[in-house]
Design a protein around this motif. Structure first.
Motif, mmCIF file in Angstrom:
data_model
loop_
_atom_site.group_PDB
_atom_site.id
_atom_site.type_symbol
_atom_site.label_atom_id
_atom_site.label_comp_id
_atom_site.label_asym_id
_atom_site.label_seq_id
_atom_site.Cartn_x
_atom_site.Cartn_y
_atom_site.Cartn_z
ATOM 1 N N VAL A 1 0.133 -8.468 5.360
ATOM 2 C CA VAL A 1 -1.178 -8.947 5.432
ATOM 3 C C VAL A 1 -1.388 -10.300 6.387
ATOM 4 O O VAL A 1 -1.919 -10.537 7.366
ATOM 5 C CB VAL A 1 -1.646 -9.426 4.146
ATOM 6 N N SER B 1 -4.838 1.989 1.244
ATOM 7 C CA SER B 1 -4.701 0.973 0.415
ATOM 8 C C SER B 1 -5.965 0.724 -0.433
ATOM 9 O O SER B 1 -6.849 0.820 0.149
ATOM 10 C CB SER B 1 -4.069 -0.331 1.213
ATOM 11 N N THR C 1 -6.971 -2.108 -0.567
ATOM 12 C CA THR C 1 -7.387 -3.217 0.393
ATOM 13 C C THR C 1 -8.707 -2.908 0.984
ATOM 14 O O THR C 1 -9.443 -3.511 1.293
ATOM 15 C CB THR C 1 -6.243 -3.863 1.312
ATOM 16 N N ASN D 1 6.561 -11.215 0.558
ATOM 17 C CA ASN D 1 5.147 -11.686 0.314
ATOM 18 C C ASN D 1 4.616 -11.394 -0.912
ATOM 19 O O ASN D 1 3.861 -11.866 -1.438
ATOM 20 C CB ASN D 1 4.271 -10.804 1.345
ATOM 21 N N LEU E 1 4.407 -10.058 -5.047
ATOM 22 C CA LEU E 1 4.977 -10.733 -6.242
ATOM 23 C C LEU E 1 6.276 -10.326 -6.853
ATOM 24 O O LEU E 1 7.314 -11.303 -6.975
ATOM 25 C CB LEU E 1 4.027 -10.382 -7.296
ATOM 26 N N PHE F 1 0.212 -18.160 -7.678
ATOM 27 C CA PHE F 1 -0.917 -18.454 -6.951
ATOM 28 C C PHE F 1 -2.299 -18.706 -7.849
ATOM 29 O O PHE F 1 -2.993 -17.776 -7.589
ATOM 30 C CB PHE F 1 -1.060 -17.530 -5.645
ATOM 31 N N ARG G 1 -4.159 -7.104 -11.176
ATOM 32 C CA ARG G 1 -4.130 -6.150 -10.557
ATOM 33 C C ARG G 1 -3.382 -4.843 -11.176
ATOM 34 O O ARG G 1 -3.003 -4.845 -12.322
ATOM 35 C CB ARG G 1 -2.815 -6.356 -9.331
HETATM 36 N N1 UFG Z 1 1.500 -13.581 -6.192
HETATM 37 C C1 UFG Z 1 1.866 -14.806 -6.861
HETATM 38 N N2 UFG Z 1 3.069 -15.477 -6.226
HETATM 39 C C2 UFG Z 1 3.637 -14.952 -5.266
HETATM 40 C C3 UFG Z 1 3.310 -13.809 -4.682
HETATM 41 C C4 UFG Z 1 2.140 -13.064 -5.262
HETATM 42 O O1 UFG Z 1 1.283 -15.472 -7.781
HETATM 43 O O2 UFG Z 1 4.909 -15.242 -4.842
HETATM 44 C C5 UFG Z 1 0.308 -12.980 -6.867
HETATM 45 C C6 UFG Z 1 -0.800 -12.831 -5.706
HETATM 46 O O3 UFG Z 1 -1.701 -14.007 -5.609
HETATM 47 C C7 UFG Z 1 -1.604 -11.683 -6.475
HETATM 48 C C8 UFG Z 1 -0.563 -10.982 -7.071
HETATM 49 O O4 UFG Z 1 0.570 -11.539 -7.341
HETATM 50 O O5 UFG Z 1 -2.468 -12.052 -7.561
HETATM 51 C C9 UFG Z 1 -0.149 -9.703 -6.363
HETATM 52 O O6 UFG Z 1 0.114 -10.049 -5.153
HETATM 53 P P1 UFG Z 1 0.938 -9.260 -3.867
HETATM 54 O O7 UFG Z 1 1.103 -9.837 -2.765
HETATM 55 O O8 UFG Z 1 2.083 -8.587 -4.603
HETATM 56 O O9 UFG Z 1 -0.002 -7.783 -3.986
HETATM 57 P P2 UFG Z 1 -1.392 -8.097 -3.280
HETATM 58 O O10 UFG Z 1 -2.408 -7.626 -4.638
HETATM 59 O O11 UFG Z 1 -1.724 -9.018 -2.655
HETATM 60 O O12 UFG Z 1 -1.437 -6.960 -2.191
HETATM 61 C C10 UFG Z 1 -2.054 -5.516 -2.404
HETATM 62 C C11 UFG Z 1 -1.301 -4.639 -1.660
HETATM 63 C C12 UFG Z 1 -1.329 -4.773 0.179
HETATM 64 C C13 UFG Z 1 -2.812 -4.940 0.230
HETATM 65 C C14 UFG Z 1 -3.410 -6.086 -0.434
HETATM 66 C C15 UFG Z 1 -4.872 -6.252 -0.581
HETATM 67 O O13 UFG Z 1 0.181 -4.801 -1.442
HETATM 68 O O14 UFG Z 1 -0.760 -3.896 0.795
HETATM 69 O O15 UFG Z 1 -3.141 -5.799 -2.142
HETATM 70 O O16 UFG Z 1 -5.338 -7.284 -1.041
HETATM 71 F F1 UFG Z 1 -2.987 -5.161 1.619
#
Ligand code: UFG
Length: 338
Positions: free
Chosen positions: A88, A126, A128, A199, A201, A219, A232
């Motif tokens: 992202v 996704s 997303t 990137n 979690l 975060f 999530r």
């Molecule tokens: N988080 C942390 N610390 C970290 C990484 C993530 O607290 O080091 C938190 C994020 O803030 C979020 C949760 O963990 O609340 C999940 O984060 P991820 O990065 O693992 O996943 P996302 O929900 O951000 O990502 C997903 C999909 C992507 C998509 C995105 C859109 O994996 O492909 O949703 O929001 F683009």
């Protein structure tokens, strides 16, 4: 055996889908340019499956490479298209890289599918596309909101390209909107291989647990959720992989169909719940701290997966705890063998 092309088949979700295709009696053929995957995964797959897997080093944005492959291979039953850039943050910095790669590869595939009369397409979209949703639980009818990143926008545009192509009679398609895939194959032989600093979690957390990174930053803890951290829908990658097989089988029974499905567990878990569960199932204490909110994060989203259950006859079977156990088994394997 029915030949199924898996673009991006050396990647995280792709490699697990190759396993489930073999288990279901298909013959997967991997197309991958290894730009964000490791060729060693192929050997791992072959060990796990105890058979050779056909692999072609092909970049789907290169139409001629792809056309030659289609011509030589022949008799292709379907395509599962994973090959795409997915970071992202990087997409915000370099949008053209994302639009060029993610959209041109899809358009090349659809053109060649039409020319070769290959009908079945399963596409990795996704959650997303829902952006900041009006409700925490989203169904496929929930509105697609403006994309928060160029990456998200490529998924939204890809969905439109597929729908329009199906209306034109070029293909049948199942568009799968993934929620948060985590975990690894229970064998410990394949899993996620993030390049550089992860990137997401779970890969970040497992690297902290393995001592490769100092501390996990959560975060934000003042979201409007029960414990203040984001919620999530974390889905085990093996369950997600199986959804692709069900989608393919559905397309076989419904020529000309085109539909969209949420692929999640239907359960929301907070970041804190996930971290605590990881510690519990693996008996590990994690170094963690609370940090700033990450820009662009939605506070809470999880899937209504009723449609996939009804139409694809698919349901998640594994728990978040299973996924966190398997993710740690994989991380341990990596530490000792990679
Ligand atoms: N988080 C942390 N610390 C970290 C990484 C993530 O607290 O080091 C938190 C994020 O803030 C979020 C949760 O963990 O609340 C999940 O984060 P991820 O990065 O693992 O996943 P996302 O929900 O951000 O990502 C997903 C999909 C992507 C998509 C995105 C859109 O994996 O492909 O949703 O929001 F683009």
């Amino acid at each position: 055996m029915k030949k199924v092309i898996v673009t991006g088949g050396a990647g995280f979700i792709g490699s697990h889908t190759v396993v489930e295709l073999v288990n279901a009696g298909y013959e997967p053929i991997i197309l991958d340019n290894f730009s964000n995957s490791d060729e060693r995964i192929i050997k791992q797959l072959e060990q796990l499956l105890d058979q050779e897997i056909e692999v072609h080093n092909i970049d789907c944005t290169k139409e001629q490479q792809l056309a030659r492959f289609f011509l030589l291979e022949g008799n292709i039953h379907g395509i599962i298209h994973f090959a795409a850039h997915k970071a992202v943050g990087e997409s915000v910095k370099d949008p053209l890289k994302y639009y060029r790669n993610n959209l041109i590869s899809l358009m090349n595939l659809i053109k060649l599918m039409k020319e070769s009369e290959v009908k079945n397409l399963v596409f990795s979209s996704s959650c997303t596309v829902y952006g900041e949703p009006d409700t925490t639980v989203v169904t496929e009818k929930s509105p697609r909101k403006e994309a928060a990143s160029p990456y998200g926008n490529t998924k939204r545009i890809s969905e439109d390209i597929i729908i329009d192509s199906s209306i034109a009679g070029d293909l049948s398609a199942a568009v799968l909107r993934y929620f948060n895939p985590i975990g690894a194959h229970p064998s410990g032989l394949i899993g996620e291989l993030p390049l550089g600093v992860p990137n997401n979690l779970v890969p970040y957390l497992t690297q902290v647990a393995a001592g490769q990174r100092e501390c996990l930053t959560i975060f934000g803890d003042d979201y409007d959720t029960p414990d203040g951290t984001c919620i999530r829908d974390y889905i085990h990658v093996v369950d997600l992989a199986k959804a692709h097989v069900n989608a393919l089988q559905w397309l076989e029974k419904n020529p000309g169909a085109c539909d969209t499905f949420n692929i999640g567990t239907g359960n929301g878990h907070s970041v804190l719940e996930l971290v605590n569960s990881f510690e519990k199932v693996n008996d590990i204490s994690l170094n963690r701290t609370i940090g700033e909110k990450r820009p662009g994060d939605v506070s809470a989203i999880y899937a209504d997966s009723e449609k996939a259950e009804q139409i694809l006859n698919w349901q998640a079977e594994l728990s978040m705890a299973d996924a966190l156990k398997d993710a740690w088994t994989w991380q341990t394997y990596l530490k000792n063998n990679w």
